[in-house]
Design a protein around this motif. Structure first.
Motif, PDB file in Angstrom:
ATOM      1  N   GLU A 284       5.311  54.065  87.716  1.00 35.21           N
ATOM      2  CA  GLU A 284       5.437  54.439  86.307  1.00 35.21           C
ATOM      3  C   GLU A 284       6.894  54.361  85.855  1.00 35.21           C
ATOM      4  OE1 GLU A 284       3.724  58.269  85.851  1.00 35.21           O
ATOM      5  OE2 GLU A 284       1.648  57.534  85.809  1.00 35.21           O
ATOM      6  N   GLU A 285       7.836  54.799  86.706  1.00 34.45           N
ATOM      7  CA  GLU A 285       9.253  54.728  86.353  1.00 34.45           C
ATOM      8  C   GLU A 285       9.699  53.270  86.191  1.00 34.45           C
ATOM      9  OE1 GLU A 285      11.159  56.825  89.478  1.00 34.45           O
ATOM     10  OE2 GLU A 285      10.735  58.819  88.651  1.00 34.45           O
ATOM     11  N   ILE A 286       9.275  52.411  87.118  1.00 29.36           N
ATOM     12  CA  ILE A 286       9.635  50.991  87.036  1.00 29.36           C
ATOM     13  C   ILE A 286       9.042  50.365  85.777  1.00 29.36           C
ATOM     14  CG2 ILE A 286       9.409  48.748  88.163  1.00 29.36           C
ATOM     15  CD1 ILE A 286       9.280  50.283  90.851  1.00 29.36           C
ATOM     16  N   ALA A 287       7.790  50.724  85.484  1.00 28.67           N
ATOM     17  CA  ALA A 287       7.127  50.168  84.306  1.00 28.67           C
ATOM     18  C   ALA A 287       7.810  50.645  83.019  1.00 28.67           C
ATOM     19  CB  ALA A 287       5.647  50.569  84.298  1.00 28.67           C
ATOM     20  N   ASP A 288       8.235  51.903  82.989  1.00 22.84           N
ATOM     21  CA  ASP A 288       8.928  52.420  81.795  1.00 22.84           C
ATOM     22  C   ASP A 288      10.221  51.667  81.544  1.00 22.84           C
ATOM     23  OD1 ASP A 288       6.932  54.253  81.407  1.00 22.84           O
ATOM     24  OD2 ASP A 288       7.985  55.919  82.380  1.00 22.84           O
ATOM     25  N   ALA A 289      10.969  51.407  82.619  1.00 19.67           N
ATOM     26  CA  ALA A 289      12.230  50.678  82.471  1.00 19.67           C
ATOM     27  C   ALA A 289      11.990  49.247  81.999  1.00 19.67           C
ATOM     28  CB  ALA A 289      12.993  50.682  83.804  1.00 19.67           C
ATOM     29  N   ALA A 290      10.931  48.604  82.548  1.00 22.60           N
ATOM     30  CA  ALA A 290      10.623  47.230  82.143  1.00 22.60           C
ATOM     31  C   ALA A 290      10.178  47.175  80.679  1.00 22.60           C
ATOM     32  CB  ALA A 290       9.537  46.657  83.058  1.00 22.60           C
ATOM     33  N   THR A 323       6.348  39.070  77.509  1.00 29.53           N
ATOM     34  CA  THR A 323       5.564  39.792  78.520  1.00 29.53           C
ATOM     35  C   THR A 323       6.150  39.583  79.916  1.00 29.53           C
ATOM     36  OG1 THR A 323       3.567  39.520  77.164  1.00 29.53           O
ATOM     37  CG2 THR A 323       3.249  40.109  79.472  1.00 29.53           C
ATOM     38  N   ASP A 324       6.540  38.355  80.235  1.00 29.65           N
ATOM     39  CA  ASP A 324       7.139  38.074  81.540  1.00 29.65           C
ATOM     40  C   ASP A 324       8.473  38.798  81.711  1.00 29.65           C
ATOM     41  OD1 ASP A 324       5.014  36.481  82.140  1.00 29.65           O
ATOM     42  OD2 ASP A 324       6.011  34.587  81.626  1.00 29.65           O
ATOM     43  N   MET A 325       9.149  39.038  80.595  1.00 30.90           N
ATOM     44  CA  MET A 325      10.416  39.765  80.643  1.00 30.90           C
ATOM     45  C   MET A 325      10.226  41.167  81.219  1.00 30.90           C
ATOM     46  SD  MET A 325      12.976  40.668  77.466  1.00 30.90           S
ATOM     47  CE  MET A 325      13.045  38.960  76.950  1.00 30.90           C
ATOM     48  N   ALA A 326       9.029  41.730  81.056  1.00 32.16           N
ATOM     49  CA  ALA A 326       8.740  43.058  81.598  1.00 32.16           C
ATOM     50  C   ALA A 326       7.995  42.999  82.917  1.00 32.16           C
ATOM     51  CB  ALA A 326       7.921  43.857  80.583  1.00 32.16           C
ATOM     52  N   VAL A 327       7.066  42.074  83.064  1.00 28.40           N
ATOM     53  CA  VAL A 327       6.179  42.060  84.229  1.00 28.40           C
ATOM     54  C   VAL A 327       6.893  41.559  85.486  1.00 28.40           C
ATOM     55  CG1 VAL A 327       4.076  41.059  85.182  1.00 28.40           C
ATOM     56  CG2 VAL A 327       4.121  41.848  82.816  1.00 28.40           C
ATOM     57  N   LYS A 328       7.725  40.523  85.362  1.00 25.02           N
ATOM     58  CA  LYS A 328       8.369  39.962  86.549  1.00 25.02           C
ATOM     59  C   LYS A 328       9.324  40.956  87.212  1.00 25.02           C
ATOM     60  CE  LYS A 328       7.861  35.079  85.416  1.00 25.02           C
ATOM     61  NZ  LYS A 328       8.564  33.804  85.115  1.00 25.02           N
ATOM     62  N   PRO A 329      10.178  41.659  86.465  1.00 24.15           N
ATOM     63  CA  PRO A 329      10.999  42.689  87.138  1.00 24.15           C
ATOM     64  C   PRO A 329      10.159  43.793  87.764  1.00 24.15           C
ATOM     65  CG  PRO A 329      11.931  42.136  85.007  1.00 24.15           C
ATOM     66  CD  PRO A 329      10.604  41.457  85.077  1.00 24.15           C
ATOM     67  N   ASP A 348      -1.444  48.531  83.355  1.00 19.68           N
ATOM     68  CA  ASP A 348      -1.051  49.486  82.321  1.00 19.68           C
ATOM     69  C   ASP A 348       0.222  49.028  81.609  1.00 19.68           C
ATOM     70  OD1 ASP A 348      -1.306  52.221  81.061  1.00 19.68           O
ATOM     71  OD2 ASP A 348       0.670  52.430  81.997  1.00 19.68           O
ATOM     72  N   LEU A 349       1.164  48.456  82.376  1.00 12.58           N
ATOM     73  CA  LEU A 349       2.389  47.932  81.766  1.00 12.58           C
ATOM     74  C   LEU A 349       2.068  46.790  80.802  1.00 12.58           C
ATOM     75  CD1 LEU A 349       5.451  47.657  81.507  1.00 12.58           C
ATOM     76  CD2 LEU A 349       5.420  46.211  83.567  1.00 12.58           C
ATOM     77  N   GLN A 350       1.191  45.901  81.231  1.00 12.88           N
ATOM     78  CA  GLN A 350       0.811  44.783  80.353  1.00 12.88           C
ATOM     79  C   GLN A 350       0.173  45.289  79.061  1.00 12.88           C
ATOM     80  OE1 GLN A 350      -1.567  42.645  83.336  1.00 12.88           O
ATOM     81  NE2 GLN A 350      -0.149  40.923  83.134  1.00 12.88           N
ATOM     82  N   VAL A 351      -0.643  46.332  79.200  1.00 10.08           N
ATOM     83  CA  VAL A 351      -1.274  46.904  78.002  1.00 10.08           C
ATOM     84  C   VAL A 351      -0.222  47.511  77.091  1.00 10.08           C
ATOM     85  CG1 VAL A 351      -2.832  48.705  77.190  1.00 10.08           C
ATOM     86  CG2 VAL A 351      -3.479  47.298  79.147  1.00 10.08           C
ATOM     87  N   ASP A 429      -5.885  34.270  78.359  1.00  8.40           N
ATOM     88  CA  ASP A 429      -6.525  34.947  79.496  1.00  8.40           C
ATOM     89  C   ASP A 429      -5.759  36.184  79.951  1.00  8.40           C
ATOM     90  OD1 ASP A 429      -8.433  32.939  79.500  1.00  8.40           O
ATOM     91  OD2 ASP A 429      -7.253  31.676  80.853  1.00  8.40           O
ATOM     92  N   ASP A 430      -5.253  36.924  79.021  1.00 11.81           N
ATOM     93  CA  ASP A 430      -4.538  38.159  79.336  1.00 11.81           C
ATOM     94  C   ASP A 430      -5.418  39.331  78.931  1.00 11.81           C
ATOM     95  OD1 ASP A 430      -2.819  40.235  79.769  1.00 11.81           O
ATOM     96  OD2 ASP A 430      -1.079  39.259  78.848  1.00 11.81           O
ATOM     97  N   LEU A 431      -5.921  40.057  79.948  1.00  5.88           N
ATOM     98  CA  LEU A 431      -6.839  41.155  79.662  1.00  5.88           C
ATOM     99  C   LEU A 431      -6.173  42.287  78.887  1.00  5.88           C
ATOM    100  CD1 LEU A 431      -8.756  41.400  83.069  1.00  5.88           C
ATOM    101  CD2 LEU A 431      -9.494  40.289  80.949  1.00  5.88           C
ATOM    102  N   ALA A 432      -4.845  42.347  78.950  1.00  7.84           N
ATOM    103  CA  ALA A 432      -4.146  43.405  78.227  1.00  7.84           C
ATOM    104  C   ALA A 432      -4.347  43.297  76.716  1.00  7.84           C
ATOM    105  CB  ALA A 432      -2.653  43.364  78.557  1.00  7.84           C
ATOM    106  N   TRP A 433      -4.648  42.095  76.271  1.00  7.75           N
ATOM    107  CA  TRP A 433      -4.843  41.879  74.834  1.00  7.75           C
ATOM    108  C   TRP A 433      -6.315  41.969  74.439  1.00  7.75           C
ATOM    109  CZ3 TRP A 433      -0.966  41.416  71.311  1.00  7.75           C
ATOM    110  CH2 TRP A 433       0.328  41.216  71.807  1.00  7.75           C
TER     111      TRP A 433
END
Length: 832
Positions: A284-290, A323-329, A348-351, A429-433
């Protein structure tokens, strides 16, 4: 025989409980004893030796493994008090692993809430330990039991210390009590139990047993003694018998089913393992930062501004980049944590990223939606054309495109266009959307449905209005014809017209709106509106006729007064009774006024009722006509007039039996119309009387008969002389006839009506040309008598003052003795 009541997957088996409880007296007492503890701690062995049950025991030859799965129940065959024994799956088993501790908490809470006595089986060497002694499990079930079940009765907890050692039993009990008090003080209690001691809700008992394998005989003896304590009276200090739960044996299966459902539904028992908790927090901390990196990115602000201003080309690729700017890190930093947690938090991050980008996508798709809908509206209007004109076209063409069919065919095209725009605007094909796509698609279809409904309503209304205009033209023409004719059954004819028009135009409007697939309620409303509109048109024309009642009265008056029975213009003769004809014409005018004064289009109106009411109104209006109509003065200057012999009946102030809404002309307004009508028709009556007087004078013109007789008697000698001189007589006769012809051609009577001087002037100017013309005509006829033409031409006068004299025309001029005729002759004389 032991049977399973909760299987390994946590499914409750109600029928098995019913089978186990069979044979227990429905009105009798029974008790439930359950046992919980670590896996392979000898729980089943203890219950089998203590209560004579047949629970499956672990086979040492096969190794230490899970023997009891789920929850099992059996009826003790050795107890005097009917006893149901529950054997729970052991805790801390490797089969479920360290991650799945929820089930052991659920079964323990289930046993605590259902059993009268809960036995806690534990090794002697585990007392004083945190995990092995089951303290976390006790802490959880204590807390959830208070929260979920709010117990009102005591539950007996019997702690069975297995394989006792040299440590005094009293010291072991002290340690257990201290641990239990610590657990009780540390749990979160509901407000009603905040100050409650553990002994208030639990009856704590402690016992110990020797090692089963090393001291088997002693174990069996003490197990039997333990069983006897469950049969001992509750008053006995050593008794382990607990008061009954109060649930009848017939309701036990239902009661335990509800307890299990409540336990399964409680989420407080589903606590994760330590590494799961660590993975959850760090991911969750990593996802918040991304996510923060994406939200603060300048690219997102630029996209938001662009989407607000209009559509953005290739928006989907830009969304993927953000999206890749957040998901890859996130992937790089979270790859060392638990996979399940990592993947869940990644989704959850993608959403969350999709939610952050959703404002941009929503603004972009709003422009797309407007563009698609505008193009759709234009396509519908261009294909179907103007709705009002389409109605006329439909009556001429059978292959015209219909609205409903066209719309149904357009839905698939619209969905395809929308899908293409979504693929271009969002990551593929992104389930987050997925949720965003569903919501935006709902909004799109809602907008399409709204615009289709508006188009349908607008075009259907225009079609209905076109039908109504066509109806108005047809019904108005028919209504005007009936109102101008004004027969006695005028209102019955108008009502019949309304019924016939409603039948015709309801079918017409139904055929016109069928292309819009109207429902039953809409069809009913359309029919009602058409009937009301037809009534309005007929009523409006009737009221217009009443507003122009003066014209209709004059038309009715002229129909009787100015025309004869054959419908030809009336020629007034000396014997015509102008007063009687005038009275008849006035009555006809008042009859029309009586027809127009009150509207009779009500649903309850009848022809007989109309006739009775109109006759009553006619009788009142006829009172406005004097019985003797005054005539013009005679030639000798004397005037003839008469007064009514009978007093007229009282004139009404309102029309009886008519509602205010139906009254178009009140009695006062009718009187005012009559006075104006009488004034306007007075000139026509005076002209008719003048024409009659002129005809009388023309008939009785010349010398009186007595004068002619006196001339014959006194001129007898001259007559004899003329008879004896035929030449002289012939000459005089010729001169007389010649003079008579000149007199007739000159129209002396008409000329003298213009006055003496003007008449003599006209006669002096006309006499010589007239005399010459007659002589020429005689000469022509005389010459023609010697020719071969058998038929002589008619005698015509010679031109006088630039015009030919036509006897027929002159006779017409002499017959016109009205002021207009005299005025016309004055103009002719002046010009000549």
């Amino acid at each position: 025989m032991a049977t399973q009541i909760v299987n390994f997957d946590g499914e409750y088996i109600e029928d098995n409980i019913t089978n186990v409880a069979r044979g227990i007296d429905a009105s009798g007492e029974y008790q439930i004893v359950a046992i919980m503890g670590p896996q392979s701690s000898g729980k089943s062995t203890l219950m089998n030796h203590a209560f004579g049950t047949t629970f499956k025991e672990m086979d040492d030859a096969l190794g230490r493994s899970q023997t009891t799965q789920g929850v099992w129940m059996s009826k003790s065959p050795l107890m005097h008090t009917p006893t149901l024994v529950m054997d729970l799956e052991g805790t801390d088993g490797r089969e479920r692993g360290e991650e799945d501790t929820a089930f052991e908490k659920q079964t323990a809470l289930f046993a605590m809430a259902s059993a009268d006595v809960l036995m806690v089986n534990m090794w002697c060497n585990d007392i004083g330990r945190e995990q092995a002694s089951g303290k976390p499990l006790l802490r959880t079930i204590f807390e959830v039991n208070l929260k979920v079940f709010s117990p009102e009765r005591k539950t007996m907890l019997v702690f069975v210390i297995r394989d006792r050692s040299k440590t005094p039993f009293e010291r072991l009990v002290e340690a257990l009590r201290a641990d239990l008090d610590t657990i009780w003080r540390g749990i979160t209690k509901p407000e009603r139990y905040a100050d409650t001691d553990i002994s208030t809700l639990f009856d704590l008992k402690f016992t110990s047993l020797p090692h089963y394998e090393h001291e088997r005989e002693k174990f069996e003896t003490e197990a039997k003694a333990l069983r006897e304590r469950f049969d001992a009276p509750a008053s006995d200090a050593e008794s382990l018998k607990s008061p009954s739960t109060g649930v009848p044996i017939s309701g036990l299966s239902v009661s335990m089913r509800e307890v299990w459902n409540a336990v399964k539904a409680n989420k407080d028992l589903d606590l994760p393992a330590h590494k799961i908790m660590v993975a959850t927090v760090r991911c969750e901390e990593i996802a918040d930062a991304a996510l923060a990196k994406v939200v603060d990115a300048p690219e997102l602000a630029e996209l938001h501004a662009g989407a607000t201003a209009g559509k953005i080309s290739q928006l989907g690729k830009k969304m993927v980049a953000l999206t890749d700017m957040a998901v890859k890190p996130y992937d790089d930093e979270a790859k060392y944590f638990d996979k399940a947690v990592r993947e869940a938090k990644r989704m959850d991050l993608q959403v969350r990223v999709a939610k952050a980008l959703s404002e941009v996508a929503a603004a972009h798709l709003e422009h797309v939606r407007v563009q698609i809908i505008e193009a759709f509206v234009h396509e519908v209007n261009s294909t179907l054309g103007d709705a009002a004109a389409a109605y006329a076209l439909k009556k001429k063409s059978t292959d015209r495109v219909l609205f409903a069919a066209h719309i149904k065919a357009s839905y698939e095209k619209l969905d395809a266009q929308w899908e293409d725009k979504l693929e271009d605007a969002l990551p593929a094909d992104d389930l987050a959307w997925a949720d965003f796509v569903v919501e935006e698609t709902k909004e799109f279809r809602k907008a399409v449905d709204m615009i289709v409904d508006n188009l349908r309503r607008e075009r259907m209304n225009l079609t209905i209005h076109a039908v109504e205009r066509a109806m108005e033209r047809g019904v108005s023409a028919q209504a005007i014809g009936i109102l101008e004719e004004a027969p006695r059954d005028m209102w019955a004819n108008l009502r019949q017209l309304r019924v016939a028009a409603a039948e015709k135009w309801e079918k017409e409007v139904l055929q016109a709106v069928n292309e819009f697939d109207p429902d039953t309620e809409e069809l009913k409303r359309v029919h009602e509106n058409m009937r009301d509109r037809i009534t309005e048109v007929v009523d409006a024309k009737a009221r217009d006729a009443a507003s122009g009642a003066m014209a209709h009265m004059k038309q009715a008056f002229a129909r009787v007064f100015s025309k004869d029975s054959k419908g030809l213009p009336r020629i007034w003769r000396p014997l015509d009774d102008v007063a009687a004809i005038n009275r008849k014409a006035q009555r006809e005018a008042l009859r029309v006024l009586a027809l127009l004064a009150v509207s009779r289009l009500g649903e309850d109106a009848t022809k007989a009722g109309d006739e009775a009411a109109i006759k009553e109104m006619e009788a009142a209006l006829y009172g406005l006509i004097p019985k003797d109509v005054p005539v013009l003065a005679s030639e000798d200057g004397s005037a003839t007039s008469a007064q009514d012999d009978d007093a007229s009946s009282a004139y009404p102030t309102e029309w009886g039996g008519a509602s205010d809404d139906d009254v178009v002309l009140s009695p006062a307004e009718c009187r005012a119309l009559w006075l104006q009508f009488e004034s306007d028709t007075l000139y026509s009556v005076s002209q008719a009387m003048a024409a009659k007087e002129a005809a009388r004078r023309a008939l009785t013109g010349g010398a009186p008969i007595w004068m002619i007789a006196l001339l014959i008697i006194l001129g007898m000698n001259e007559i004899k002389w003329l008879l004896t001189h035929p030449v002289t007589l012939f000459c005089l006769a010729a001169i007389f006839l010649y003079g008579r012809a000149i007199f007739n051609q000159l129209d002396v009577a008409s000329a003298m009506q213009l006055g003496v001087v003007p008449g003599l002037t006209i006669l002096g100017a006309k006499i010589i040309p007239t005399a010459i013309g007659i002589l020429k005509k005689l000469a022509e006829e005389g010459a023609a008598s010697f020719t071969e033409q058998p038929a002589p031409s008619p005698v015509r006068a010679s031109p006088i003052a630039g015009r030919s004299i036509d006897p027929v025309a002159d006779a017409g001029e002499r017959a016109d003795i009205t002021a207009d005729g005299v005025r016309q002759r004055k103009v002719t004389a002046t010009s000549s």
